[in-house]
Structure formats: structure tokens, C-alpha cells
Enzyme design. Sequence first.
Site, mmCIF file in Angstrom:
data_model
loop_
_atom_site.group_PDB
_atom_site.id
_atom_site.type_symbol
_atom_site.label_atom_id
_atom_site.label_comp_id
_atom_site.label_asym_id
_atom_site.label_seq_id
_atom_site.Cartn_x
_atom_site.Cartn_y
_atom_site.Cartn_z
ATOM 1 C CB CYS A 147 -0.870 0.031 1.396
ATOM 2 S SG CYS A 147 -1.759 -1.351 1.510
ATOM 3 N NE ARG B 27 4.839 1.524 -1.949
ATOM 4 C CZ ARG B 27 5.820 1.262 -0.877
ATOM 5 N NH1 ARG B 27 6.996 1.978 -1.389
ATOM 6 N NH2 ARG B 27 5.573 0.522 -0.203
ATOM 7 C CD1 TRP C 32 -1.304 -6.369 -1.984
ATOM 8 C CD2 TRP C 32 -1.422 -5.635 -3.949
ATOM 9 N NE1 TRP C 32 -1.051 -7.538 -3.029
ATOM 10 C CE2 TRP C 32 -1.243 -7.130 -4.156
ATOM 11 C CE3 TRP C 32 -1.424 -4.861 -5.265
ATOM 12 C CZ2 TRP C 32 -0.872 -7.613 -5.236
ATOM 13 C CZ3 TRP C 32 -1.235 -5.552 -6.554
ATOM 14 C CH2 TRP C 32 -0.905 -6.838 -6.560
ATOM 15 C CG ASN D 134 1.811 -0.434 3.962
ATOM 16 O OD1 ASN D 134 1.292 -1.630 3.691
ATOM 17 N ND2 ASN D 134 2.727 0.035 3.557
ATOM 18 N N GLY D 135 -0.275 -2.606 6.090
ATOM 19 C CA GLY D 135 0.199 -3.772 7.126
ATOM 20 C C GLY D 135 -1.101 -4.409 7.319
ATOM 21 C CD GLU E 247 15.889 -11.948 -12.392
ATOM 22 O OE1 GLU E 247 15.558 -12.524 -11.739
ATOM 23 O OE2 GLU E 247 15.583 -10.762 -12.687
ATOM 24 C CE LYS F 230 12.428 -9.364 -14.044
ATOM 25 N NZ LYS F 230 13.225 -9.700 -12.882
ATOM 26 C CD GLU G 273 8.934 -10.587 -11.839
ATOM 27 O OE1 GLU G 273 9.031 -10.141 -10.571
ATOM 28 O OE2 GLU G 273 9.800 -10.277 -12.509
ATOM 29 C CG HIS H 56 18.155 -35.477 -13.664
ATOM 30 N ND1 HIS H 56 18.342 -36.797 -13.485
ATOM 31 C CD2 HIS H 56 19.287 -34.956 -13.684
ATOM 32 C CE1 HIS H 56 19.922 -36.885 -13.646
ATOM 33 N NE2 HIS H 56 20.443 -35.684 -13.712
ATOM 34 C CE LYS I 130 10.868 -2.216 -8.028
ATOM 35 N NZ LYS I 130 11.557 -2.932 -8.891
#
Length: 607
Positions: free
Chosen positions: A2, A27, A73, A99-100, A480, A484, A487, A503, A602
Amino acid sequence: MCGIIGYTGRRRALPILLEGLRRLEYRGYDSAGVALVSDHKVEVIKAAGRIYVLEQQIDPHMPQTHGLGHTRWATHGAPTDINAHPHTDAENRIAIIHNGIIENNRVLRTYLEQLGATFRSETDTEILAQLIAHFYEGDLEHAVRRALHDVTGTYGIAVVCADEPGVIVAARKGSPLIVGVGKGEHLLASDAAAILAHTTQVVYLDDGEMARITPDELRMTTLDAIPVARGAEEVEWSLEQIELSGYDHFMQKEIFEQPDSLENCLRGRLDLNEGAVRLGGLVDCTRELTRAKRIVMTGCGTAWHAALVGEYLFEELVRIPTETEYASEFRYRNPIVDDGTVVIAVSQSGETADTLAALREAKQRGALTLGVVNVVGSTIARESDEGVFLHVGPEIGVASTKAFTGQVAVLAMIACYLGRRKHLSPSAALQFMDALAQIPEQMRRLLDRADEAETIAHHFHDRENWLYLGRGYNYPVALEGALKIKEIAYIHAEGLPAAEMKHGPIALITKGMPVVVIATAGVQYEKILSNISEVRSRGGSVVAIATEGDSDIKQLADHVLYVPDTVEPLQPLLTSLPLQLIAYHAAVQRGCNVDKPRNLAKSVTVE
Ligand code: G6P
């Protein structure tokens, strides 16, 4: 997650709050709202969706000079208008943004219901609003303090009251908050980006602290009312750095910024005349570091991948046993932290909840802790014993790019710094530093050919399953690359150490499946060529990332993207760039919202 912004001063608050909210958009959020205070009245306007939805519902001329803004959020309750912040008490006298997570929210709700309270939303924040109102007897700061004594959980909050014009009370436990100091005005924010347009002078709140701000005064105390004296610090970031400057997306801008951001990261730290790495943040703990028996690197997401490169670097250059742990696992699994264990927390934001908790766990068990962090003044930067900043500038795109290369470069410098004090010869260290100093220029050359990666993305963007393979230092890069494209392009991808393909995952390879293989020059080059043949013989389409000058690989791979030659430990600084570009262009071609990918934020400041 948030975003929080507050303003009290002599200018109209609304434009400042809305601009701040827009700057916090990166964010990630699903609803937004503002509370404006004047004439003994609090007006709250809030809406699910983007900022423009909120703006459509507000009279842009609202005159108040005192207010709060929030991007939410959803954690407790769906992203609806009702659940959006700010929340108010039953009488609409007190408004709060938060926020939390309030962990004992059910107990508090039952307690208030027994006193006759009813609730409009499903949020834990509304409970806090009513609790503060319950304790309010004409002094907002006192009421907030009293309410917080009954709260367990995490919070960064800002509260206003109809009867206290110009006053914002804020408190922090686990969620970042800063106060911006202006002329005849104060701002409050969860992130410096929200207030940079107005001031670069900020005061950071620590956990367990409160602030009471008015246009002319900032008063800080602990939750137990002990005064806190702390001066303002200058934020180094500029407004220009947090704007698009002609690019279509922040991610694109940040990919192309990497030659410059890496130069900034290395600046003043590589003394090629003396053959020495200079890291001011490690001077006080160098002795302890060189005597370390074990190093644990920790982080989340992309930072964890950078840490994994760091593990390989440390074992090769420093020869101290090093392991990389997901912060979320480390913090809960009763980790062994012996005398001589050093824990390195890697984080762009310096606020990721799991990484912070892992750092605290390590500290509590007596480890020396280092932070490898981008955001100066962030919680991890402040709480780690020592550390090295990335200095790559603000990263706005949700998918991390320039922070990854900054993290790898900083870990490479630390490895060289410690290596020289252990086994690394002066000539080997110099050769390594020389190679590192050339990377920004090599990145520039590589990015001049960015259209080649775009062509690959164009060719394959409609395929729903991809594999990324790498060995040694390029194994974390494979992870990575896969992250990417997941995401931002919403393509299912797996990153693997190339040998592991046999495997199990090889069963997935079907005709035309894109398999990105990092096949740069190095000790395992021949092995990776065998892996390419295995993929081809099952019908997979190989996109090889190869070293410039390797023309043989064209016979084996379907497509080749070349990167300049460097020493193996530094290859991730170059091989990661084509993978960032492929993901970026695949996302653009699939019509995805590159800078605000669905369901992602973010900075993940809750568990
Ligand atoms: C989120 C972001 C990732 C990032 C991770 C760790 O998941 O979307 O891009 O790598 O958090 O963030 P940090 O700020 O600790 O590096």
C-alpha cells in the site's frame, strides 16, 4: 504494497495527494482514496480501481490544505469502494490510512461490537479507526498511542481528526514511513518518490515511533511517549529519475539505464591503480568478515537470484562456505547461526517483509549482518550492521532489472574485497576489477543490438511454455530469465541448471517449444552444447545466448543472441540483459501492462 501520502501546509492538499498517489502507483494497488479536513469536517472519497477512477469522483477544486491519500493492495477484504482507505470511525470524525496487517483484528472487533460498534467494511483498518475514536478525548496523538497499545501486527498509519485542523498523527511498526520537511509544510509518505517533487529533506521513522506533524512542527516520540530527536536527511534521488523521460515503460527505461546505473554503482569503488576495491560500508567490519566461517545470503525474488550469483562468487573468490536461502524459509526454520556466521540481506527496496525478518532473526542470533540494498534510509539499510548500497537510482518497474545487475556487481566487489584479504592474488584481483570496469561499456554495445531480442520475442511470444537453461554462474540467470517472462508476459517458464533437464523437464519439450540456453564461453561450454543438442533432437527451438565471435553455435541453435566476452563470474551482468529484453518485448506484444503486472507489487511489505 500500500502507498501512503499525507500533507499539511498552506497549499491545496488535493493536487499534492493525487500526484503523490500517481507516483506510488508503481508499487501496485487495487483501490485508492483521499481524506480532506477543514471546517471541523473530514471528507473521504475513495474508489476501487486506478487513480483516474478516483479522480472522476472528486471535485478538483477542493480547497482543503490538510489531508491523506492511500493506494491499497487488498489483504483483508476484497478490493471494493467500501474496503478502500481511508477508513473512518462511526461519526466520521477520525480518518485513517494504513499499510500492514492488524493481527488481533478479530479480538478488537468483538470488543468494539460488545460496546455497540458496527462496521461498514471487512477491513482491519476500520477496526483501528473505531478503536482510536473510542479512546479520543480531544487529543489525537494520545488516542492513537493508546489504541496502538492494544494492537498486535504491523502498521504504517496516518490519522487525521475533524477537530484538530492541520494535525496528522503517524506511527510505524513494520511498514516504512518518512516525513518530508518543507517550508511551512510537512508531508508524510511510505516512499520518497511520493514527495520528491516538493522536498528532498526527509526524516525517517523507525519501528516503534510516532510523529505528530502540523504545517510548522514535527514532533517525534516512541510509542511510549519518549521524545525522539532526529534531524532531516537529504534524499539523493531526483525527480527526473522517477519519470519516464520518453520511454514507453519504466522497465524499458531501466533496462536501457543499466550502463549508467552500473557506472554509478562502481564509481569510486574500483581503484585500478592500487588494485584495491574500496567499500566504505565494510571498513568497520573487515576483520570480522575475513574471519567468517560461513556466509548466508538471503533475499526474495530477483534479489534471491542475485544472491545465488553471489554464492558462486564468494565461494570462488573468497573461499568461505556460502549458501543462499530464501528469506521466507530462513526466518522460520530455526537456522543455525554459529559464531562466525555472516548474513547478507540482498534487497532493492530494503523493505521486503521476509528479508527484513530474516535479517532480524540473524541479528538476534548474533550474526554479523550486511545489507546489499538500493534504497538509502530503508529499514534493511538502517537495521543491518554494515552494508553496501547499490546506487543504481530509483527502480520503478515492478520487474526488477537494473537492481539485479547492481546487486550482482556489489556482491562481485565485496567478493573481490574479501578475496584479496584471503586467497586472491593482486594480479587476479586486478584482472577481475578490470573486467568489471569494462562491463558498462559492454552493456552499451549489447543494448545497441536490442532489436535482435525484440525479434526473438516477436517470433515466440504466443508460446505458453518456455525453458531457460544455464550452468554455473549462468544458472541463476536462467532462473531470472524465467521469472521475468512469468512476471510481466504471463508466460509459464522454468529456469533450470542445464544438466537437470534430463531428470524430468525434458519430458515437457515438444516441437517448437522455446528453450533459451545461456551458452557463453567457459569451462562448461562443451557440456552446454550437448544440452542444446538434446533439446534440438526433441524438437525444441533453441535461442542461444553466446559469446561474441562464437560462430560455431549457429550450426546448433535456431537463434543466437551475442553478448560481449568477459570473465565467467561476471557473465550474469551481460547475459541477463537479452533475457530482460525478451521478457519486455514478449509482454508488450501480448498487450500486458509491463509496469503494473497483474497481482504483483513492487515492494512486498507483508508476509
Ligand atoms: C517483489 C518484486 C520483485 C523483487 C522482490 C524482492 O516480488 O516484484 O521484483 O525482486 O519483491 O524485492 P526487494 O525489494 O527485496 O529486492
